[in-house]
Structures are given as structure tokens and as C-alpha cells.
Design an enzyme around this catalytic site. Structure first.
Site, PDB file in Angstrom:
ATOM      1  N   LYS A 157      60.227  76.845  35.520  1.00 39.85           N
ATOM      2  CA  LYS A 157      61.268  77.648  36.145  1.00 39.85           C
ATOM      3  C   LYS A 157      60.756  79.055  36.410  1.00 39.85           C
ATOM      4  O   LYS A 157      60.136  79.670  35.543  1.00 39.85           O
ATOM      5  CB  LYS A 157      62.500  77.704  35.233  1.00 39.85           C
ATOM      6  CG  LYS A 157      63.733  78.284  35.895  1.00 39.85           C
ATOM      7  CD  LYS A 157      64.946  78.109  35.008  1.00 39.85           C
ATOM      8  CE  LYS A 157      66.213  78.620  35.696  1.00 39.85           C
ATOM      9  NZ  LYS A 157      67.409  78.419  34.855  1.00 39.85           N
ATOM     10  N   ARG A 226      66.773  66.654  27.727  1.00 40.03           N
ATOM     11  CA  ARG A 226      66.152  67.963  27.489  1.00 40.03           C
ATOM     12  C   ARG A 226      66.933  68.733  26.424  1.00 40.03           C
ATOM     13  O   ARG A 226      66.347  69.394  25.570  1.00 40.03           O
ATOM     14  CB  ARG A 226      66.089  68.772  28.785  1.00 40.03           C
ATOM     15  CG  ARG A 226      65.631  70.234  28.610  1.00 40.03           C
ATOM     16  CD  ARG A 226      65.447  70.914  29.952  1.00 40.03           C
ATOM     17  NE  ARG A 226      65.416  72.374  29.846  1.00 40.03           N
ATOM     18  CZ  ARG A 226      64.335  73.084  29.535  1.00 40.03           C
ATOM     19  NH1 ARG A 226      63.192  72.474  29.274  1.00 40.03           N
ATOM     20  NH2 ARG A 226      64.406  74.401  29.469  1.00 40.03           N
ATOM     21  N   HIS A 249      62.033  79.168  27.789  1.00 37.06           N
ATOM     22  CA  HIS A 249      63.097  80.157  27.931  1.00 37.06           C
ATOM     23  C   HIS A 249      62.512  81.568  27.869  1.00 37.06           C
ATOM     24  O   HIS A 249      61.682  81.856  27.005  1.00 37.06           O
ATOM     25  CB  HIS A 249      64.139  79.999  26.810  1.00 37.06           C
ATOM     26  CG  HIS A 249      64.984  78.779  26.948  1.00 37.06           C
ATOM     27  ND1 HIS A 249      65.713  78.238  25.907  1.00 37.06           N
ATOM     28  CD2 HIS A 249      65.236  77.981  28.023  1.00 37.06           C
ATOM     29  CE1 HIS A 249      66.366  77.176  26.336  1.00 37.06           C
ATOM     30  NE2 HIS A 249      66.091  77.001  27.605  1.00 37.06           N
ATOM     31  N   TYR A 258      71.577  76.268  21.079  1.00 37.16           N
ATOM     32  CA  TYR A 258      71.454  74.966  20.416  1.00 37.16           C
ATOM     33  C   TYR A 258      71.889  75.017  18.955  1.00 37.16           C
ATOM     34  O   TYR A 258      72.165  73.977  18.355  1.00 37.16           O
ATOM     35  CB  TYR A 258      70.023  74.441  20.546  1.00 37.16           C
ATOM     36  CG  TYR A 258      69.661  74.134  21.978  1.00 37.16           C
ATOM     37  CD1 TYR A 258      70.135  72.986  22.610  1.00 37.16           C
ATOM     38  CD2 TYR A 258      68.883  75.005  22.732  1.00 37.16           C
ATOM     39  CE1 TYR A 258      69.844  72.714  23.933  1.00 37.16           C
ATOM     40  CE2 TYR A 258      68.573  74.739  24.059  1.00 37.16           C
ATOM     41  CZ  TYR A 258      69.061  73.594  24.653  1.00 37.16           C
ATOM     42  OH  TYR A 258      68.765  73.337  25.972  1.00 37.16           O
TER      43      TYR A 258
END
Length: 291
Positions: A157, A226, A249, A258
Site C-alpha cells: 500500500k 488478513r 501499517h 486488533y
């Protein structure tokens, strides 16, 4: 391609934005123009405001609305060189959502019910590495580094590369898949066009059919696997920083979500109700409270 679309494409490329972002912005602007059946050059603040309201009232996801606003702002400021409508177009609030949850048992059932080796390996790679859908789509055979036991994600990303630790169990399964299916360049090539990677629609279809065979009624999609990987890693005692690097991230706050769905941490929280000095329940049924 219209001159305006070409100009916007060039402005996006000049900023070295990822191909995914470029395609998304162009698609969102195309939808905006199609909605009014006019060129964006003929539209202004009132139309932008009306279109965003149309998306919100149509129950579109907040992320879609925010992304559409960003694409429109880029169009007017960077492509059309106009002033943005800050007063007329407020920035919509992003709704906070929890990651999806799928159990280890459900994952095992999906793997056990999948007989196609290629499909099985796709499911296993998603769960074992927590890659994004487009990251898996663009994996190449050369991205598997068995010497260092890592999987190379060449363009994650935002165009950021990263290495993901590869488990020995998954590596053995990948080797089996390679020996039997013999992929040449792309790790998971298209069945009809081997020179191209498997498309995202086909990957989603693999998850949907596997869930159906496993008897799972709810919708199962690649990102659910994921999300499952870091959640189950947290349950097993992994630290957030390790998981952050694995997921790619940029900020730890994203990874910390999470913690909110880790079953081990939720079960470790003791409710103050447990400490109340209340009388034990009479199980004979004689003293049940009246409703």
C-alpha cells in the site's frame, strides 16, 4: 480519453502516486461526471455537495465518501487549478469499525474442504502472511526467498515494499504447489491467461466457494483472512510492533485495533460483577425471580 482525464492522469503520475490510487481517483471522477452527465469543468460546489450527499444518503461506506471527496478536491485544486470549496464541503467524519473476525476452526474447515491445490495455497498464503488482496495478486515466484525465509512484497500500500516472515510449514506447501502447478512468472497466474496474474474477482470467488463448502453461512472475503492472522498472533502472544511491520501499517494505532477483537485479551478482562459479594444462585428453581 478526454483532455481533462489525460490532464488529471498526468497530475497524479507527477506526484508518483500508486497505480491503485490513480485508478481509483479516475474512476470516482468518472462516476461523478456520469451522475450529472456533464464534464466536471461545468460543475461546481453545489454539484459536489449534492453528489456527496447522494452517496451518504445511499448508505455508501464512509471510506468511499471520504475517498470521493479527496478525488474531487484533487481534480479541482491540482487539475483544474481552482480554489476548493472548504466552506461548502465539510470533511465527513470517518466511522470507526472493528476488523472482521473468523475463527481458527472456520479457517481449518475452509482449507479441509478445498481440494484444488492452487485455491488451497491461495487461502493458506493469505492466512499465513496477512497480505492484501492486490499484494497477493502481484506476487511472483521470485518473491519467495527460501534462503532467508521471507516473502517479498514488492509494492504494498502506498508503493511501500516489505518483507514478511515465511513459516516453514507454508513454504513446504508453496513448494508442493510449485512442483505440481509449475507457475512461470506470477505465483498465482490466471487460468485463461497464464501471462497475467489471477484477477481480484477470481480470488474473491475462491473464498466464497470455499466458505460455502465448509458450511459457513456469512460472507467470507480475502481481507477477513488478513484480519484473522494478526488477531490470532495476538492471541498467541505476539507483540504489536512485530505485527505492525508484518501488515505494513505506517502507524501503530492502526495495528492496535486488533487488540479490540483478540479473544485472549477480551477473556482476560475481569468484570467487576465477578467480585460482587452476592448470594449464589439457587438451582432448584424454587426461588427464581418473577418477571
Amino acid at each position: 480519453m478526454t483532455p481533462l482525464r489525460r490532464r488529471m492522469l498526468e497530475e497524479l503520475q507527477l506526484r508518483n502516486l500508486s497505480q491503485s490510487t490513480i485508478e481509483t481517483y479516475l474512476t470516482l471522477i468518472e462516476r461523478f461526471a456520469r451522475y450529472f452527465k456533464k464534464s466536471p469543468q461545468q460543475l461546481g460546489a453545489e454539484e459536489v455537495r449534492g453528489y456527496l450527499l447522494h452517496l451518504i444518503q445511499g448508505k455508501k461506506a464512509s471510506s468511499t465518501v471520504i475517498q470521493t471527496r479527496s478525488a474531487l478536491r484533487f481534480l479541482y485544486v491540482c487539475t483544474l487549478k481552482q480554489k476548493w470549496f472548504d466552506d461548502e464541503i465539510p470533511h465527513p467524519k470517518k466511522r470507526v469499525t472493528l476488523p472482521g473476525v473468523i475463527s481458527v476452526d472456520e479457517i481449518v474447515r475452509m482449507l479441509d474442504s478445498t481440494q484444488n491445490l492452487k485455491h488451497w495455497t491461495i487461502l493458506a498464503t493469505f492466512y499465513g502472511t496477512a497480505v492484501r488482496c492486490k499484494e497477493l495478486q502481484h506476487l511472483k515466484v521470485s518473491d519467495i526467498d527460501s534462503q532467508r525465509m521471507v516473502l517479498h512484497v514488492r509494492e504494498g500500500k502506498g508503493g511501500t515494499p516489505r518483507d514478511i516472515a515465511l513459516s516453514s510449514a507454508l513454504l513446504e506447501r508453496l513448494r508442493l504447489y510449485f512442483r505440481r502447478c509449475r507457475p512461470q512468472d506470477w505465483l498465482f497466474p490466471s487460468g485463461r491467461h497464464p501471462a497475467s496474474p489471477l484477477n481480484v474477482r477470481s480470488i474473491r470467488h475462491v473464498f466464497r466457494k470455499s466458505a460455502q463448502r465448509a458450511g459457513i453461512k456469512r460472507r467470507v472475503y480475502p481481507h477477513l483472512f488478513r484480519d484473522a492472522c494478526p488477531t490470532h498472533m495476538l492471541d498467541a502472544g505476539a507483540d504489536l510492533r512485530t505485527i505492525q511491520v508484518m501488515l505494513g501499517h505506517s502507524v501503530i494505532r492502526t495495528t492496535a485495533r486488533y487488540l479490540d477483537i483478540s479473544s485472549q485479551r477480551l477473556q482476560a478482562i475481569r468484570s467487576p460483577f465477578d467480585a460482587l459479594p452476592i448470594k449464589p444462585i439457587d438451582t432448584t428453581g424454587d426461588n427464581e425471580p418473577q418477571s
